[in-house]
Write a protein that holds these residues in place. Structure first.
Motif, PDB file in Angstrom:
ATOM      1  N   ARG A 170       0.844  -1.190   0.000  1.00  0.00           N
ATOM      2  CA  ARG A 170       0.000   0.000   0.000  1.00  0.00           C
ATOM      3  C   ARG A 170       0.880   1.241   0.000  1.00  0.00           C
ATOM      4  N   GLU A 171       0.650   2.158  -0.936  1.00  0.00           N
ATOM      5  CA  GLU A 171       1.433   3.383  -0.995  1.00  0.00           C
ATOM      6  C   GLU A 171       0.619   4.554  -0.471  1.00  0.00           C
ATOM      7  N   ILE A 172       1.163   5.225   0.548  1.00  0.00           N
ATOM      8  CA  ILE A 172       0.525   6.407   1.135  1.00  0.00           C
ATOM      9  C   ILE A 172       1.540   7.542   1.109  1.00  0.00           C
ATOM     10  N   ASP A 173       1.340   8.495   0.241  1.00  0.00           N
ATOM     11  CA  ASP A 173       2.235   9.641   0.144  1.00  0.00           C
ATOM     12  C   ASP A 173       1.928  10.575   1.310  1.00  0.00           C
ATOM     13  N   ILE A 174       2.917  10.795   2.180  1.00  0.00           N
ATOM     14  CA  ILE A 174       2.684  11.596   3.382  1.00  0.00           C
ATOM     15  C   ILE A 174       3.117  13.047   3.219  1.00  0.00           C
ATOM     16  N   THR A 175       3.497  13.449   2.014  1.00  0.00           N
ATOM     17  CA  THR A 175       4.022  14.805   1.799  1.00  0.00           C
ATOM     18  C   THR A 175       3.039  15.871   2.261  1.00  0.00           C
ATOM     19  N   GLU A 176       1.789  15.769   1.825  1.00  0.00           N
ATOM     20  CA  GLU A 176       0.796  16.783   2.187  1.00  0.00           C
ATOM     21  C   GLU A 176       0.554  16.818   3.687  1.00  0.00           C
ATOM     22  N   THR A 177       0.515  15.649   4.329  1.00  0.00           N
ATOM     23  CA  THR A 177       0.302  15.594   5.776  1.00  0.00           C
ATOM     24  C   THR A 177       1.435  16.276   6.523  1.00  0.00           C
ATOM     25  N   VAL A 178       2.670  16.012   6.102  1.00  0.00           N
ATOM     26  CA  VAL A 178       3.820  16.619   6.773  1.00  0.00           C
ATOM     27  C   VAL A 178       3.828  18.131   6.556  1.00  0.00           C
ATOM     28  N   GLN A 179       3.531  18.563   5.333  1.00  0.00           N
ATOM     29  CA  GLN A 179       3.491  20.009   5.065  1.00  0.00           C
ATOM     30  C   GLN A 179       2.426  20.691   5.910  1.00  0.00           C
ATOM     31  N   SER A 180       1.271  20.054   6.020  1.00  0.00           N
ATOM     32  CA  SER A 180       0.193  20.606   6.845  1.00  0.00           C
ATOM     33  C   SER A 180       0.637  20.717   8.302  1.00  0.00           C
ATOM     34  N   HIS A 181       1.299  19.685   8.778  1.00  0.00           N
ATOM     35  CA  HIS A 181       1.766  19.707  10.173  1.00  0.00           C
ATOM     36  C   HIS A 181       2.789  20.824  10.391  1.00  0.00           C
ATOM     37  N   LEU A 182       3.720  20.975   9.454  1.00  0.00           N
ATOM     38  CA  LEU A 182       4.722  22.035   9.602  1.00  0.00           C
ATOM     39  C   LEU A 182       4.059  23.411   9.620  1.00  0.00           C
ATOM     40  N   ARG A 183       2.998  23.573   8.811  1.00  0.00           N
ATOM     41  CA  ARG A 183       2.260  24.846   8.849  1.00  0.00           C
ATOM     42  C   ARG A 183       1.570  25.014  10.196  1.00  0.00           C
ATOM     43  N   ASP A 184       1.025  23.927  10.739  1.00  0.00           N
ATOM     44  CA  ASP A 184       0.325  23.998  12.021  1.00  0.00           C
ATOM     45  C   ASP A 184       1.224  24.488  13.143  1.00  0.00           C
ATOM     46  N   ILE A 185       2.488  24.110  13.087  1.00  0.00           N
ATOM     47  CA  ILE A 185       3.402  24.526  14.164  1.00  0.00           C
ATOM     48  C   ILE A 185       4.240  25.731  13.746  1.00  0.00           C
ATOM     49  N   SER A 186       3.844  26.360  12.633  1.00  0.00           N
ATOM     50  CA  SER A 186       4.525  27.574  12.141  1.00  0.00           C
ATOM     51  C   SER A 186       6.010  27.334  11.888  1.00  0.00           C
ATOM     52  N   HIS A 187       6.292  26.225  11.231  1.00  0.00           N
ATOM     53  CA  HIS A 187       7.687  25.904  10.929  1.00  0.00           C
ATOM     54  C   HIS A 187       7.950  26.127   9.441  1.00  0.00           C
ATOM     55  N   ASP A 188       9.045  26.790   9.148  1.00  0.00           N
ATOM     56  CA  ASP A 188       9.427  27.069   7.775  1.00  0.00           C
ATOM     57  C   ASP A 188       9.785  25.760   7.071  1.00  0.00           C
ATOM     58  N   SER A 189       9.018  25.375   6.087  1.00  0.00           N
ATOM     59  CA  SER A 189       9.254  24.096   5.403  1.00  0.00           C
ATOM     60  C   SER A 189      10.533  24.113   4.573  1.00  0.00           C
ATOM     61  N   ASN A 190      11.123  25.276   4.390  1.00  0.00           N
ATOM     62  CA  ASN A 190      12.400  25.355   3.675  1.00  0.00           C
ATOM     63  C   ASN A 190      13.601  25.150   4.593  1.00  0.00           C
ATOM     64  N   ALA A 191      13.331  25.124   5.917  1.00  0.00           N
ATOM     65  CA  ALA A 191      14.414  24.912   6.877  1.00  0.00           C
ATOM     66  C   ALA A 191      14.700  23.420   6.975  1.00  0.00           C
ATOM     67  N   ARG A 192      15.836  23.005   6.467  1.00  0.00           N
ATOM     68  CA  ARG A 192      16.182  21.583   6.448  1.00  0.00           C
ATOM     69  C   ARG A 192      16.838  21.188   7.773  1.00  0.00           C
ATOM     70  N   ASP A 193      16.060  21.239   8.841  1.00  0.00           N
ATOM     71  CA  ASP A 193      16.594  20.989  10.173  1.00  0.00           C
ATOM     72  C   ASP A 193      15.994  19.710  10.767  1.00  0.00           C
ATOM     73  N   ALA A 194      16.252  19.487  12.056  1.00  0.00           N
ATOM     74  CA  ALA A 194      15.767  18.275  12.716  1.00  0.00           C
ATOM     75  C   ALA A 194      14.250  18.201  12.725  1.00  0.00           C
ATOM     76  N   THR A 195      13.587  19.342  12.885  1.00  0.00           N
ATOM     77  CA  THR A 195      12.129  19.352  12.867  1.00  0.00           C
ATOM     78  C   THR A 195      11.599  18.874  11.520  1.00  0.00           C
ATOM     79  N   PHE A 196      12.196  19.386  10.454  1.00  0.00           N
ATOM     80  CA  PHE A 196      11.810  19.004   9.095  1.00  0.00           C
ATOM     81  C   PHE A 196      11.977  17.495   8.897  1.00  0.00           C
ATOM     82  N   GLU A 197      13.099  16.957   9.371  1.00  0.00           N
ATOM     83  CA  GLU A 197      13.371  15.528   9.186  1.00  0.00           C
ATOM     84  C   GLU A 197      12.480  14.663  10.086  1.00  0.00           C
TER      85      GLU A 197
END
Length: 566
Positions: free
Chosen positions: A348-375
């Motif tokens: 089963r393939e579940i692309d989680i990209t949209e879910t992760v992006q939504s979560h990063l927006r929820d916590i006001s995290h810059d999705s361009n910041a390639r840090d531990a939070t992003f990973e």
């Protein structure tokens, strides 16, 4: 009076932990089988009446009373049996719980032994030894040895040597029965490896993970000139000396027990795995497939005497999920699908990209910041998906993290760090590679092809975006070569060697591969990470111990705030 030849047996019942009534029924079956095969003495494992892995349940009066009631039931049901039965059980003496052995024949209790003792019944002199204690009698014909030793790499060879040695002086028959099927696999696996030896010679053996029944005919008039096997030492050899098939068996039997236990009478639970196309999740799938094969085999054996209409032990109970996100490459995603296809398991393939992006927006995290939070957001979303799919299907999440990652803390807390059963938690990274390579060598067609490509893929958590479709994040560039780290783990945990000693050994072992400066650099990182990441290991899920080295908090005790070596 010269004794006629007679038969002895070592037998392991398939038990349920803390279910004394069920275990008594299995013990009765063994005593009746011994009678049918004209066995004069049959020895069973330590604490088989309750299971040796009851832990603090041994302090519960209900369990101790249950064991005694079960003993009475065994006596009633075997009153016509001529076989002497040595049965492991707990007993309470002077307010303290002991691992003991009850000795029965013809429904009568001949005695209960807490350490060792000698008996004579119908002309047969025999002793009982528990936990290494000697029965103290040189004239016994047979010694029964109930034990409960977990199966780890190398244990079988050492067990053969130990029991053979025990039978040499004075010359006697040594019957050793070991715990097996049904024991808890929280941290260890038990294999039912039973041995009968005389004069240093192995007369009969039920191999690890076999049927648990070993029987031999004894002629005391015949001379015995056997030789004790040469000792097998693994103390100075790192993990790489192990047999890949032996490791797979330990891992798979541990998972099989857990799946069966959580089946709630339906046969077994479903297994949910995240398949990344990398080495660790590949091994987890190989183990899971083997676990269901074991369950299927056990079910067919039970069907000979029991109706199991509702039981299903098949690979269709494996739920494989691949969850691409920012760092996933076409190569690894394709290999995840191909691996499952080779085993005829839907992926089963579940692309989680949209879910992760939504979560990063929820916590006001810059999705361009390639840090531990992003990973780590990606790792935690993957675990969330797997856990909830497991809930949907009444299954468990099978973890894939290796011993090396746990030692280094290279795992996302409450992300890939968490599962319901971590099948690789006792296997170092270098051995993960060897096992997958071994399976590839033994395979053909689609399976061989995909395993070969997985082995050729750089080890990566794939949490950072690829460049030109290629992996940019290589694990060993970050934490160092696993070959070195597994060497450090072995000599630190197995031998307790000081850093300077290990450095000297590593320089000699890897002189053609790494410079002293490289070894020093990665050794310093190993100690820094090892001591700072204990908090992750203190809350690890269950998983089978494979080598003499384990980082389970149930067997490795270290404070989370210990200061590292300097």
């Amino acid at each position: 009076m010269q004794m006629q030849p007679f038969r002895v047996a070592a037998a392991t019942p398939s038990i349920r932990v803390a279910d004394c009534a069920y275990n008594a029924a299995r013990i009765i079956d063994i005593i009746k089988k011994a009678d049918e095969e004209n066995v004069r003495l049959v020895c069973m494992p330590a604490l088989c009446m309750t299971g040796s892995t009851c832990g603090d349940l041994f302090l519960q009066k209900a369990l101790l009373d249950g064991a005694m009631n079960a003993l009475c039931e065994i006596g009633l049901q075997t009153a016509d049996s001529k076989a002497i039965a040595v049965v492991g059980m707990p007993t309470l003496r002077r307010g303290e719980v002991f691992s003991a052995a009850a000795v029965l024949c013809e429904g009568r209790l001949l005695g209960i032994v807490t350490e060792s003792g000698a008996f004579e019944h119908d002309g047969l002199k025999f002793g009982v030894e528990i936990g290494g204690a000697s029965c103290g009698a040189d004239d016994v014909h047979v010694v029964a040895n109930p034990c409960a030793e977990p199966e780890i790499i190398g244990a079988a060879a050492q067990r053969r040597m130990k029991i053979a040695t025990q039978s040499v002086k004075p010359p006697r028959v040594y019957v050793s029965a070991n715990a097996g099927a049904g024991e808890s696999t929280t941290d260890s696996v038990f294999s039912g490896h039973n041995l009968i030896c005389r004069g240093g010679k192995i007369l009969a053996e039920s191999p690890p993970f076999g049927d648990g029944w070993a029987v031999a005919e004894i002629d005391l008039s015949a001379p015995q000139n056997g030789r004790v096997p040469e000792p097998v030492s693994r103390d100075d050899a790192p993990f790489s000396c192990a047999n890949p098939d032996e490791i797979l068996e330990i891992q798979a039997h541990g998972l099989a027990k857990r799946l069966e236990h959580l089946g709630y009478g339906e046969g077994c639970a479903q297994a949910v795995l995240g398949i990344s196309g990398g080495l660790d999740s590949t091994l987890a799938l190989l183990v899971t497939v083997r676990a269901y094969e074991i369950l299927e085999k056990n079910a067919k054996i039970q069907e000979q005497t029991t109706t199991l209409e509702n039981r299903r032990y098949a690979k269709d109970k494996i739920i494989a999920v691949t969850m691409p996100c920012f760092g996933t490459t076409d190569r690894t995603k394709s290999n995840a699908h191909k691996l499952c296809e080779a085993y005829k398991i839907p992926c089963r393939e579940i692309d989680i990209t949209e879910t992760v992006q939504s979560h990063l927006r929820d916590i006001s995290h810059d999705s361009n910041a390639r840090d531990a939070t992003f990973e780590n957001a990606q790792a935690r979303v993957r675990t969330l998906v797997l856990m909830n799919i497991a809930n949907q299907n009444g299954g468990i999440v099978v973890g894939s993290g290796s011993l090396s990652e746990l030692a280094l803390g290279f795992t996302t807390f409450n992300g890939d760090h968490m599962s319901m059963y971590g099948v690789n938690s006792g296997v170092p990274k270098t051995m993960v590679r060897r096992i997958v390579a071994h399976v590839a060598d033994e395979s053909n067609g689609k399976l061989k092809k995909v395993l070969t490509d997985i082995l050729a893929t750089p080890v990566s958590p794939e949490l950072l975006p690829p460049e030109n479709g290629e992996i940019t994040q290589r694990t060993e560039d970050i934490v160092g070569p696993y070959e070195l780290h597994d060497f450090f783990i072995w000599h630190t945990l197995r031998h307790g060697r000081a850093p300077a000693q290990i450095f000297a050994l590593a320089k000699k072992e890897f002189e053609k591969k790494f410079t002293p400066e490289e070894i020093s650099k990665w050794q310093e990182l190993f100690y820094r990470r090892f001591f700072s990441q204990q908090f992750k290991r203190n809350c690890l899920p269950d998983g089978p111990k494979v080598f003499s080295v384990s980082l389970s908090p149930r067997s490795f005790n270290m404070p989370s705030d210990a200061v590292g070596y300097s």
